[in-house]
Design a protein around this motif. Structure first.
Motif, PDB file in Angstrom:
ATOM      1  N   ALA A  57       0.806  -1.226   0.000  1.00 33.43           N
ATOM      2  CA  ALA A  57       0.000   0.000   0.000  1.00 33.43           C
ATOM      3  C   ALA A  57       0.832   1.265   0.000  1.00 33.43           C
ATOM      4  O   ALA A  57       0.329   2.345  -0.316  1.00 33.43           O
ATOM      5  N   THR A  74       0.358   5.497   3.814  1.00 33.54           N
ATOM      6  CA  THR A  74      -1.096   5.567   3.914  1.00 33.54           C
ATOM      7  C   THR A  74      -1.543   6.486   5.045  1.00 33.54           C
ATOM      8  O   THR A  74      -0.803   6.780   5.970  1.00 33.54           O
ATOM      9  N   ASN A  75      -2.829   6.897   4.946  1.00 28.22           N
ATOM     10  CA  ASN A  75      -3.399   7.853   5.887  1.00 28.22           C
ATOM     11  C   ASN A  75      -4.851   7.478   6.150  1.00 28.22           C
ATOM     12  O   ASN A  75      -5.493   6.836   5.325  1.00 28.22           O
ATOM     13  N   ALA A  87      -5.289  13.136   2.908  1.00 28.56           N
ATOM     14  CA  ALA A  87      -4.592  12.374   1.874  1.00 28.56           C
ATOM     15  C   ALA A  87      -4.552  13.130   0.551  1.00 28.56           C
ATOM     16  O   ALA A  87      -3.571  13.054  -0.196  1.00 28.56           O
ATOM     17  N   GLU A 106      -1.237  -0.622   7.576  1.00 28.81           N
ATOM     18  CA  GLU A 106      -1.900   0.074   6.482  1.00 28.81           C
ATOM     19  C   GLU A 106      -3.115   0.830   6.991  1.00 28.81           C
ATOM     20  O   GLU A 106      -3.866   0.321   7.816  1.00 28.81           O
ATOM     21  N   THR A 145      -4.039   5.418   0.324  1.00 31.77           N
ATOM     22  CA  THR A 145      -2.650   5.531  -0.121  1.00 31.77           C
ATOM     23  C   THR A 145      -2.423   6.887  -0.772  1.00 31.77           C
ATOM     24  O   THR A 145      -3.205   7.298  -1.620  1.00 31.77           O
ATOM     25  N   HIS A 158       3.623   5.849  -3.000  1.00 36.23           N
ATOM     26  CA  HIS A 158       4.245   4.530  -2.934  1.00 36.23           C
ATOM     27  C   HIS A 158       5.719   4.666  -2.552  1.00 36.23           C
ATOM     28  O   HIS A 158       6.353   5.698  -2.803  1.00 36.23           O
TER      29      HIS A 158
END
Length: 251
Positions: A178, A181-182, A188, A213, A217, A220
């Motif tokens: 993922a 992530t937030n 985000a 996670e 996302t 990356h």
């Protein structure tokens, strides 16, 4: 003293997600009866709940209000902040993401010259204002107490006119699949806009968040310029960073 113990227990549970009664007794050096009374009081706050034989966090650490999150892993976050500051050069224009880890970068910039800070974080604005050598640009928006930051369309529109040399980004969790992530959609979106505009992107994540996670996302791992953490991550993360030419920093 009791209030301090209650806050420490709450922070400990949130950072580990699920903890047994026996572990809490050992860590905090109190009896089971004392721990049970403490947990009864903490449960009222709404961030943890009792389960059979222990206690569990009811929300991800990233969704917990900033005053509580700021007490999680302070030594590790300070180390990450110092390592991140070493990546800043005189004359840089840098973005400071919301979060308690990225905030730790600012105190280590005191010797830098001609640094411009761009941020939507209220905490970062407050901290940066303490240092005369920092120029500060605040992004507008609607204040979000959960993230202690300003969010919304106007925040993203403000970014469209900004030139960012280096972006220092926090995350609720980071994983191989993922990425960074937030938990919050509006937050985000801002993170994505920053990642799109920045020349270089630095991920600042303490090791307790590696392998976890959140729902959204925003970046990356292969897109990072560098991944900064407090200790050597698992081998698969080291291998990915080497494969994708991502600088890995830890101590």
């Amino acid at each position: 003293m009791k209030v301090s113990r209650l806050n420490s227990i709450e922070q400990y549970v949130i950072s580990r997600e699920t903890v047994s009664i026996d572990e809490l007794c050992e860590v905090f050096g109190v009896s089971k009866n004392t721990i049970r009374r403490d947990l009864n009081e903490l449960e009222v706050r709404g961030h943890i709940t009792k389960v059979y034989g222990g206690v569990t966090a009811t929300v991800p650490s990233g969704a917990v209000p900033t005053p509580i999150r700021s007490g999680l892993n302070p030594i590790d976050k300070s180390l990450i902040g110092r390592l991140a500051a070493e990546e800043v050069a005189d004359g840089d224009t840098i973005f400071i993401d919301s979060g308690t880890t990225t905030l730790c970068l600012l105190r280590f910039l005191v010797a830098k010259k001609r640094i411009t800070i761009i941020t939507h974080s209220l905490g970062a604005l407050s901290e940066a204002s303490k240092y005369d050598n920092l120029n500060i640009i605040s992004l507008g928006g609607i204040y979000s107490p959960t993230t202690d930051s300003f969010v919304g369309l106007s925040t993203i529109e403000s970014l469209s006119a900004m030139r960012i040399n280096k972006a220092f980004m926090g995350a609720t969790g980071v994983s191989l699949t993922a990425g960074m992530t937030n938990t919050t959609f509006l937050e985000a979106e801002i993170k994505r806009a920053v990642v799109h505009r920045a020349d270089m992107i630095y991920g600042m994540v303490d090791s307790s968040k590696i392998g976890k996670e959140a729902i959204v996302t925003f970046c990356h791992l292969k897109d990072l310029t560098a991944f900064i953490t407090d200790r050597e991550p698992p081998k698969e993360y080291v291998d990915l960073c080497r494969q994708e030419n991502v600088k890995l920093r830890y101590e």
